[in-house]
Scaffold this motif. Structure first.
Motif, PDB file in Angstrom:
ATOM      1  N   ASN A  23      62.484  50.125  55.901  1.00 55.21           N
ATOM      2  CA  ASN A  23      62.432  50.802  54.607  1.00 55.21           C
ATOM      3  C   ASN A  23      63.571  51.798  54.432  1.00 55.21           C
ATOM      4  O   ASN A  23      64.140  51.918  53.352  1.00 55.21           O
ATOM      5  CB  ASN A  23      61.088  51.509  54.422  1.00 55.21           C
ATOM      6  CG  ASN A  23      59.972  50.525  54.153  1.00 55.21           C
ATOM      7  OD1 ASN A  23      60.224  49.381  53.745  1.00 55.21           O
ATOM      8  ND2 ASN A  23      58.742  50.937  54.392  1.00 55.21           N
ATOM      9  N   ILE A  51      66.676  49.872  53.686  1.00 53.75           N
ATOM     10  CA  ILE A  51      66.640  49.381  52.303  1.00 53.75           C
ATOM     11  C   ILE A  51      67.066  50.504  51.355  1.00 53.75           C
ATOM     12  O   ILE A  51      67.864  50.314  50.445  1.00 53.75           O
ATOM     13  CB  ILE A  51      65.226  48.864  51.938  1.00 53.75           C
ATOM     14  CG1 ILE A  51      64.936  47.562  52.695  1.00 53.75           C
ATOM     15  CG2 ILE A  51      65.097  48.640  50.424  1.00 53.75           C
ATOM     16  CD1 ILE A  51      63.510  47.054  52.551  1.00 53.75           C
ATOM     17  N   GLN A  52      66.556  51.692  51.660  1.00 50.46           N
ATOM     18  CA  GLN A  52      66.842  52.859  50.832  1.00 50.46           C
ATOM     19  C   GLN A  52      68.327  53.251  50.902  1.00 50.46           C
ATOM     20  O   GLN A  52      68.958  53.518  49.888  1.00 50.46           O
ATOM     21  CB  GLN A  52      65.959  53.998  51.328  1.00 50.46           C
ATOM     22  CG  GLN A  52      65.926  55.230  50.461  1.00 50.46           C
ATOM     23  CD  GLN A  52      65.267  56.377  51.222  1.00 50.46           C
ATOM     24  OE1 GLN A  52      64.361  56.182  52.044  1.00 50.46           O
ATOM     25  NE2 GLN A  52      65.733  57.574  50.982  1.00 50.46           N
ATOM     26  N   SER A  63      70.545  49.286  50.859  1.00 46.15           N
ATOM     27  CA  SER A  63      70.079  48.158  50.040  1.00 46.15           C
ATOM     28  C   SER A  63      70.125  46.840  50.806  1.00 46.15           C
ATOM     29  O   SER A  63      70.612  45.828  50.299  1.00 46.15           O
ATOM     30  CB  SER A  63      70.910  48.018  48.765  1.00 46.15           C
ATOM     31  OG  SER A  63      70.877  49.202  48.042  1.00 46.15           O
ATOM     32  N   GLU A  96      68.701  43.410  52.715  1.00 48.03           N
ATOM     33  CA  GLU A  96      67.661  42.398  52.509  1.00 48.03           C
ATOM     34  C   GLU A  96      67.306  41.833  53.869  1.00 48.03           C
ATOM     35  O   GLU A  96      68.205  41.437  54.625  1.00 48.03           O
ATOM     36  CB  GLU A  96      68.207  41.251  51.659  1.00 48.03           C
ATOM     37  CG  GLU A  96      67.891  41.342  50.195  1.00 48.03           C
ATOM     38  CD  GLU A  96      68.515  40.157  49.487  1.00 48.03           C
ATOM     39  OE1 GLU A  96      68.034  39.018  49.688  1.00 48.03           O
ATOM     40  OE2 GLU A  96      69.508  40.372  48.778  1.00 48.03           O
ATOM     41  N   LEU A  99      73.545  42.324  53.460  1.00 50.09           N
ATOM     42  CA  LEU A  99      73.767  43.326  52.432  1.00 50.09           C
ATOM     43  C   LEU A  99      75.158  43.175  51.821  1.00 50.09           C
ATOM     44  O   LEU A  99      76.052  42.598  52.425  1.00 50.09           O
ATOM     45  CB  LEU A  99      73.600  44.749  52.986  1.00 50.09           C
ATOM     46  CG  LEU A  99      74.613  45.246  53.996  1.00 50.09           C
ATOM     47  CD1 LEU A  99      75.576  46.228  53.375  1.00 50.09           C
ATOM     48  CD2 LEU A  99      73.898  45.952  55.122  1.00 50.09           C
ATOM     49  N   SER A 100      75.299  43.654  50.618  1.00 44.03           N
ATOM     50  CA  SER A 100      76.598  43.745  49.964  1.00 44.03           C
ATOM     51  C   SER A 100      76.940  45.215  49.847  1.00 44.03           C
ATOM     52  O   SER A 100      76.089  46.014  49.486  1.00 44.03           O
ATOM     53  CB  SER A 100      76.551  43.143  48.556  1.00 44.03           C
ATOM     54  OG  SER A 100      76.185  41.798  48.630  1.00 44.03           O
ATOM     55  N   SER A 101      78.195  45.546  50.156  1.00 44.41           N
ATOM     56  CA  SER A 101      78.546  46.965  50.152  1.00 44.41           C
ATOM     57  C   SER A 101      80.041  47.171  49.971  1.00 44.41           C
ATOM     58  O   SER A 101      80.847  46.310  50.324  1.00 44.41           O
ATOM     59  CB  SER A 101      78.100  47.594  51.472  1.00 44.41           C
ATOM     60  OG  SER A 101      78.480  48.936  51.520  1.00 44.41           O
TER      61      SER A 101
END
Ligand SMILES: [Zn+2]
Length: 168
Positions: A112, A115-116, A119, A121, A138-140
């Motif tokens: 969690n 995710i916070q 972001s 998955e 993730l995309s970043s």
């Protein structure tokens, strides 16, 4: 002196909200650079910093100025140039972690938190070698080292041991 401070990264550039477009191939993705150019009078050797942008499709070099100006009436500086970076990257990450005795609450909190903050998955989670193997994506805009640091730091704060971490 140039005041534009454009980053040397693949980007779309606007001048007063008008996109800069390559006059040869009509594409709009450039990498801007600051260069020193000689000013008109030969022999005097006055050099000025100018901005150029290199078309990422055909390689054409576009020289442009910065028409930002001071609006005396509104007592406001009007910035002309804007840059929209295109360097969002996709990462696939495998984390092998240990939480002492199998502790699902801790793993859930860890996920969690990621995710916070990032972001992420979760793609897959499985038991492996007495620990838990977490596969996430993730995309970043962040660099790989930054993401690695955030994951390790988050785990450390939660007393989770990371045995193996691969980022691709
Ligand atoms: Zn071009």
């Amino acid at each position: 002196m140039s005041i534009s401070n454009l980053k040397q990264k693949k980007s779309r550039i606007t001048i007063f909200n008008e996109p800069v477009i390559c006059r040869f191939c009509s594409h709009d993705v450039f990498i801007p650079y600051e260069v020193n150019v000689n000013v008109e009078q030969p022999g005097i050797g006055v050099r000025h910093a100018r901005d150029i942008a290199i078309c990422q499709h055909c390689g054409e070099v576009k020289l442009f100025g910065d028409p930002s100006y001071y609006d005396a009436e509104k007592d406001n500086f009007i910035w002309a140039l804007n840059q929209h970076l295109l360097s969002v990257r996709k990462y696939k990450i495998k984390i092998l972690l240990y939480v002492g005795k199998r502790n699902n609450d801790k793993i859930t909190s860890f996920i969690n938190k990621l995710i916070q903050v990032l972001s992420i998955e979760v793609e897959n989670m499985s038991d492996l070698q007495g620990g838990v193997l977490l596969q996430i994506k993730l995309s970043s805009l962040n660099e790989m080292q930054t993401i690695r640091f955030i994951i390790i730091d988050t785990a450390k704060r939660m007393n989770i041991t990371i045995k193996d971490l691969t980022i691709k």
